[in-house]
Design a protein around this motif. Sequence first.
Motif, mmCIF file in Angstrom:
data_model
loop_
_atom_site.group_PDB
_atom_site.id
_atom_site.type_symbol
_atom_site.label_atom_id
_atom_site.label_comp_id
_atom_site.label_asym_id
_atom_site.label_seq_id
_atom_site.Cartn_x
_atom_site.Cartn_y
_atom_site.Cartn_z
ATOM 1 N N ASN A 100 -0.564 14.531 0.357
ATOM 2 C CA ASN A 100 -0.051 15.748 1.017
ATOM 3 C C ASN A 100 1.458 15.897 0.812
ATOM 4 O OD1 ASN A 100 -2.540 16.580 1.875
ATOM 5 N ND2 ASN A 100 -2.246 16.048 4.031
ATOM 6 N N GLY A 101 1.900 15.562 -0.395
ATOM 7 C CA GLY A 101 3.301 15.717 -0.752
ATOM 8 C C GLY A 101 4.214 14.621 -0.258
ATOM 9 N N ARG A 102 3.652 13.616 0.415
ATOM 10 C CA ARG A 102 4.468 12.513 0.945
ATOM 11 C C ARG A 102 4.259 11.279 0.080
ATOM 12 N NH1 ARG A 102 3.546 12.338 7.368
ATOM 13 N NH2 ARG A 102 5.412 11.013 7.166
ATOM 14 N N PRO A 103 5.317 10.507 -0.203
ATOM 15 C CA PRO A 103 5.196 9.367 -1.112
ATOM 16 C C PRO A 103 4.284 8.275 -0.563
ATOM 17 C CG PRO A 103 7.358 9.394 -0.062
ATOM 18 C CD PRO A 103 6.703 10.688 0.280
ATOM 19 N N ALA A 104 3.461 7.713 -1.460
ATOM 20 C CA ALA A 104 2.559 6.616 -1.106
ATOM 21 C C ALA A 104 3.100 5.316 -1.683
ATOM 22 C CB ALA A 104 1.156 6.895 -1.635
ATOM 23 N N VAL A 105 2.885 4.223 -0.962
ATOM 24 C CA VAL A 105 3.467 2.926 -1.321
ATOM 25 C C VAL A 105 2.399 1.846 -1.260
ATOM 26 C CG1 VAL A 105 5.040 1.100 -0.517
ATOM 27 C CG2 VAL A 105 5.811 3.478 -0.556
ATOM 28 N N LYS A 106 2.484 0.915 -2.195
ATOM 29 C CA LYS A 106 1.742 -0.343 -2.118
ATOM 30 C C LYS A 106 2.752 -1.471 -2.293
ATOM 31 C CE LYS A 106 -1.344 -3.411 -4.583
ATOM 32 N NZ LYS A 106 -1.732 -3.800 -5.943
ATOM 33 N N LEU A 107 2.703 -2.460 -1.395
ATOM 34 C CA LEU A 107 3.616 -3.592 -1.505
ATOM 35 C C LEU A 107 2.967 -4.772 -2.210
ATOM 36 C CD1 LEU A 107 5.307 -3.588 2.041
ATOM 37 C CD2 LEU A 107 6.128 -2.549 -0.083
ATOM 38 N N SER A 108 1.799 -5.226 -1.723
ATOM 39 C CA SER A 108 1.092 -6.415 -2.194
ATOM 40 C C SER A 108 1.849 -7.676 -1.805
ATOM 41 C CB SER A 108 0.806 -6.378 -3.693
ATOM 42 O OG SER A 108 1.850 -6.938 -4.444
ATOM 43 N N ASP A 109 1.287 -8.842 -2.108
ATOM 44 C CA ASP A 109 1.929 -10.129 -1.809
ATOM 45 C C ASP A 109 2.852 -10.578 -2.932
ATOM 46 O OD1 ASP A 109 0.699 -10.577 0.712
ATOM 47 O OD2 ASP A 109 -1.144 -11.183 -0.285
ATOM 48 N N ASN A 110 2.818 -9.860 -4.030
ATOM 49 C CA ASN A 110 3.687 -10.143 -5.167
ATOM 50 C C ASN A 110 4.648 -8.968 -5.330
ATOM 51 O OD1 ASN A 110 4.921 -10.663 -7.604
ATOM 52 N ND2 ASN A 110 3.039 -10.813 -8.798
ATOM 53 N N PRO A 111 5.937 -9.140 -5.043
ATOM 54 C CA PRO A 111 6.885 -8.022 -5.101
ATOM 55 C C PRO A 111 6.881 -7.283 -6.429
ATOM 56 C CG PRO A 111 7.921 -9.952 -4.106
ATOM 57 C CD PRO A 111 6.585 -10.404 -4.633
#
Length: 434
Positions: A394-405
């Motif tokens: 919906n136009g907002r940024p999505a993020v994935k972090l994970s355990d490995n930077p």
Amino acid sequence: MPKTDIARRVYNHTWKLDPIIRSLLDTDFYKLLMLQMIWQLHPNVDATFSLINRTKTVRLADEIDEQELRDQLDHARTLRFGKKEMIWLAGNTFYGREQIFSPEFLAWLAKFQLPEYELSRRDGQFELNFRGRWVETTMWEIPALAIINELRSRAAMKGLGPFTLDVLYARAKAKMWSKVEQLRQYPDLRISDFGTRRRHSFLWQRWCVEALKEGIGGSFSGSSNVLLAMDTDLEALGTNAHELPMVAAALARNDKELAAAPYKVLQDWNQLYGGNLLIVLPDSFGTAAFLRDAPDWVADWTGFRPDSAPPIEGGEKIIRWWKKMGRDPREKLLIFSDGLDVDTIIKTYRHFEGRVRMSFGWGTNLTNDFAGCAPTEISGLNPISIVCKVSEANGRPAVKLSDNPRKATGDPKEVQRYLKFFGTEDFVEQTVKV
């Protein structure tokens, strides 16, 4: 017995004979399970998926012909689910459940087609985006990755003669079979094919699946690839992926909703599926943060899939948490699936044997391991780390972090915000090879 001479097929193939995506079922099973949930609960959410090449040294736009890529993407958009495929989805039993897909969802799916794409080039890389309704764009992830990877393989082999190709595939088959022979020594070990996204080719993935089916018999649990599962009479395997909490977090209106996002997704999943599909994927924003704030009911789920931490360290962390929550790990299941090779599988299995139930989702190093097989060194046959992730909701940024930077994806400012919010406890920086 395999029916295709892969080397001859590769040498003689034309695009019309060998389109890379032959069916919309040529995808991972979890995409269909998630799709039904998205269709039911979030039909009006927009989501953009974007190609991300984490192996920056490989300039994909220099290796792959842009017109060939467009041709393959365009061909995939012409596909529809066939009558036989719809009957199989409606009538087959998955995870012990009949009619896991509702008639209403299947009626919608029968008319489904992949939406449009946006393709351009920048600094030797392709910028490939899929914008639109989440229920449509989500289905591009797997075919887009399969197309990119196979076009890269085809380009690398384009100048090879028939005998060179014959030697290449003969060596790759021998290498694969030596892995089978190692796995045979552990009859209680459970292996499944998770290799669609970064496979060398569809034909090669099918050969590997058939080899495992014959070579390790009952130790081969099935394939995440729905088409191969249907065609080879195997179980279709898979539950859910990072995109669900990524979108939920992107849509969060405040910190309270952001903190609750990973668990709200699980509640929705349990309500829709339950049963044998209760596998937790904990690392979207870091496993330590997930376990720290997890409600008690999460410990009652069947198991976890630690996807980005080193397998033994990640498994030990989850076992400690189960014990802390008063659960017996011997009754639980760990599914390991991140960059596995035979040595890692065997080492991890021996480490945890008798302490927890285990399954191994074998991916890129199953379906795209040609290292040392070519008579001359061909860099284009080495697999790369390439993903197609949600970049906006919906136009907002999505993020994935994970355990490995090094696996983090998203707008850098948003990544920093998520790191501050969820913390970086137990993050382990590792080279991302596949």
